[in-house]
Design a protein around this motif. Sequence first.
Motif, mmCIF file in Angstrom:
data_model
loop_
_atom_site.group_PDB
_atom_site.id
_atom_site.type_symbol
_atom_site.label_atom_id
_atom_site.label_comp_id
_atom_site.label_asym_id
_atom_site.label_seq_id
_atom_site.Cartn_x
_atom_site.Cartn_y
_atom_site.Cartn_z
ATOM 1 N N GLN A 113 -16.055 3.930 14.302
ATOM 2 C CA GLN A 113 -15.183 3.298 13.314
ATOM 3 C C GLN A 113 -16.001 2.990 12.063
ATOM 4 O O GLN A 113 -17.104 2.459 12.158
ATOM 5 C CB GLN A 113 -14.606 2.005 13.908
ATOM 6 N N ILE A 114 -15.445 3.330 10.897
ATOM 7 C CA ILE A 114 -16.172 3.106 9.644
ATOM 8 C C ILE A 114 -15.638 1.865 8.928
ATOM 9 O O ILE A 114 -16.382 0.966 8.568
ATOM 10 C CB ILE A 114 -16.058 4.335 8.719
ATOM 11 N N VAL A 115 -14.330 1.818 8.708
ATOM 12 C CA VAL A 115 -13.742 0.698 7.976
ATOM 13 C C VAL A 115 -12.241 0.642 8.286
ATOM 14 O O VAL A 115 -11.626 1.664 8.580
ATOM 15 C CB VAL A 115 -13.975 0.842 6.443
ATOM 16 N N GLN A 116 -11.689 -0.586 8.244
ATOM 17 C CA GLN A 116 -10.239 -0.721 8.375
ATOM 18 C C GLN A 116 -9.653 -0.955 6.985
ATOM 19 O O GLN A 116 -10.032 -1.911 6.301
ATOM 20 C CB GLN A 116 -9.845 -1.870 9.307
ATOM 21 N N LEU A 117 -8.772 -0.050 6.584
ATOM 22 C CA LEU A 117 -8.119 -0.174 5.276
ATOM 23 C C LEU A 117 -6.805 -0.914 5.450
ATOM 24 O O LEU A 117 -6.090 -0.698 6.432
ATOM 25 C CB LEU A 117 -7.875 1.220 4.698
ATOM 26 N N LYS A 118 -6.516 -1.779 4.498
ATOM 27 C CA LYS A 118 -5.293 -2.573 4.606
ATOM 28 C C LYS A 118 -4.640 -2.638 3.240
ATOM 29 O O LYS A 118 -5.202 -3.203 2.311
ATOM 30 C CB LYS A 118 -5.642 -3.979 5.108
ATOM 31 N N ALA A 119 -3.465 -2.023 3.124
ATOM 32 C CA ALA A 119 -2.712 -2.097 1.870
ATOM 33 C C ALA A 119 -1.653 -3.185 2.004
ATOM 34 O O ALA A 119 -1.283 -3.582 3.108
ATOM 35 C CB ALA A 119 -2.066 -0.750 1.568
ATOM 36 N N GLN A 120 -1.182 -3.659 0.856
ATOM 37 C CA GLN A 120 -0.106 -4.656 0.821
ATOM 38 C C GLN A 120 1.100 -4.035 0.144
ATOM 39 O O GLN A 120 0.961 -3.259 -0.791
ATOM 40 C CB GLN A 120 -0.545 -5.888 0.006
ATOM 41 N N ASP A 121 2.291 -4.410 0.619
ATOM 42 C CA ASP A 121 3.527 -3.960 -0.025
ATOM 43 C C ASP A 121 4.421 -5.184 -0.159
ATOM 44 O O ASP A 121 4.671 -5.880 0.824
ATOM 45 C CB ASP A 121 4.207 -2.872 0.820
ATOM 46 N N SER A 122 4.878 -5.452 -1.378
ATOM 47 C CA SER A 122 5.662 -6.662 -1.623
ATOM 48 C C SER A 122 7.113 -6.549 -1.186
ATOM 49 O O SER A 122 7.865 -7.505 -1.301
ATOM 50 C CB SER A 122 5.605 -7.029 -3.112
ATOM 51 N N ASP A 123 7.513 -5.371 -0.691
ATOM 52 C CA ASP A 123 8.869 -5.232 -0.160
ATOM 53 C C ASP A 123 8.927 -5.783 1.264
ATOM 54 O O ASP A 123 7.905 -5.967 1.915
ATOM 55 C CB ASP A 123 9.278 -3.746 -0.138
ATOM 56 N N THR A 124 10.163 -5.992 1.746
ATOM 57 C CA THR A 124 10.350 -6.468 3.118
ATOM 58 C C THR A 124 10.990 -5.364 3.953
ATOM 59 O O THR A 124 11.442 -4.354 3.418
ATOM 60 C CB THR A 124 11.272 -7.700 3.130
ATOM 61 N N GLY A 125 11.030 -5.582 5.253
ATOM 62 C CA GLY A 125 11.684 -4.634 6.151
ATOM 63 C C GLY A 125 11.024 -3.273 6.095
ATOM 64 O O GLY A 125 9.819 -3.157 5.877
ATOM 65 N N ARG A 126 11.830 -2.223 6.272
ATOM 66 C CA ARG A 126 11.241 -0.878 6.337
ATOM 67 C C ARG A 126 10.620 -0.471 5.009
ATOM 68 O O ARG A 126 9.728 0.364 4.973
ATOM 69 C CB ARG A 126 12.262 0.147 6.818
ATOM 70 N N ASN A 127 11.079 -1.076 3.892
ATOM 71 C CA ASN A 127 10.483 -0.760 2.594
ATOM 72 C C ASN A 127 9.046 -1.244 2.493
ATOM 73 O O ASN A 127 8.303 -0.805 1.624
ATOM 74 C CB ASN A 127 11.302 -1.371 1.452
ATOM 75 N N GLY A 128 8.659 -2.165 3.365
ATOM 76 C CA GLY A 128 7.293 -2.669 3.363
ATOM 77 C C GLY A 128 6.503 -2.223 4.580
ATOM 78 O O GLY A 128 5.365 -2.638 4.777
ATOM 79 N N PHE A 129 7.102 -1.364 5.409
ATOM 80 C CA PHE A 129 6.426 -0.880 6.625
ATOM 81 C C PHE A 129 5.512 0.277 6.252
ATOM 82 O O PHE A 129 5.960 1.288 5.730
ATOM 83 C CB PHE A 129 7.462 -0.436 7.656
ATOM 84 N N LEU A 130 4.207 0.126 6.494
ATOM 85 C CA LEU A 130 3.228 1.099 6.009
ATOM 86 C C LEU A 130 2.651 1.983 7.105
ATOM 87 O O LEU A 130 2.412 1.528 8.226
ATOM 88 C CB LEU A 130 2.068 0.369 5.320
ATOM 89 N N THR A 131 2.416 3.238 6.742
ATOM 90 C CA THR A 131 1.621 4.139 7.570
ATOM 91 C C THR A 131 0.512 4.706 6.683
ATOM 92 O O THR A 131 0.662 4.798 5.461
ATOM 93 C CB THR A 131 2.454 5.298 8.159
#
Length: 193
Positions: A113-131
Motif C-alpha cells: 500500500q502506498i497511500v490512501q486518497l480521499k476526495a470530498q464531494d459536497s453533494d448528498t446521496g448518490r451524487n456524492g457517492f465516490l469511486t
Amino acid sequence: YQPAPLSEKTLPDTFVVQISVLYKVPVIYSIVSGDGKGYFIIDSSTGIVRTRKNLKLEDFPVIFNVRATDSSHASIFNDVSVIVEVIDENDFPPVFPSSLLVERLEENLPATQIVQLKAQDSDTGRNGFLTYGILSGDGLKFRIDEATGILSSTTSFDYEEEPTEYQVVIYAEDDGIPEKKRGYCTVVIKIID
C-alpha cells in the motif's frame, strides 16, 4: 396523481400536473391540505398545478390533497392526493485536498500500500457517492481500490533497473444524475534506493 419528479432547480410558476374530473357541471379546484410550506398553487377553474416558489430538496416528497367542489353545491366534492418528488441535482465535482502528492516507495518491496486518497464531494446521496480509478500512469505496476481509494503497487521495483519516478493520475467519480462528475489528483511515486 404522481407527476414526473421536479429538479431542485425548478423555477417558480412551473407546470407540475393538471387535475381533472369527469363531472357534468363546472367544479372549483383547491388545495385543501398537505402543502403546509406553500410550494404549489392551483388554478381553480382549470385544475393546473404550478410551483409557487423555489423548491427545497429536504422538504420533499410532498403529498398534498386537491379538492374538486361542485360550483353550485359546496357539499358535493371529491379529493385526490398528489405526490411530488424532487431530484437532487449533481451540483459539485469531487475534489481532492491536493492535486499533487509525492510519495516515496522503497525498492525491492513486495506489492504494498502506498497511500490512501480521499476526495470530498459536497453533494448528498448518490451524487456524492465516490469511486476511484487510475486515469493514466503505469496501470500494470499500480492499482487503486475503487471503494477505499487505496493506491498500491502490484510488483516490486528495482532502483537500478527501472525508472525511479512514476506519475499516476487518479480520478474520483461521483454517481451523479444527470451526469457523473470527476476530480483528479496526480501521485508522483519516487522509488528509493
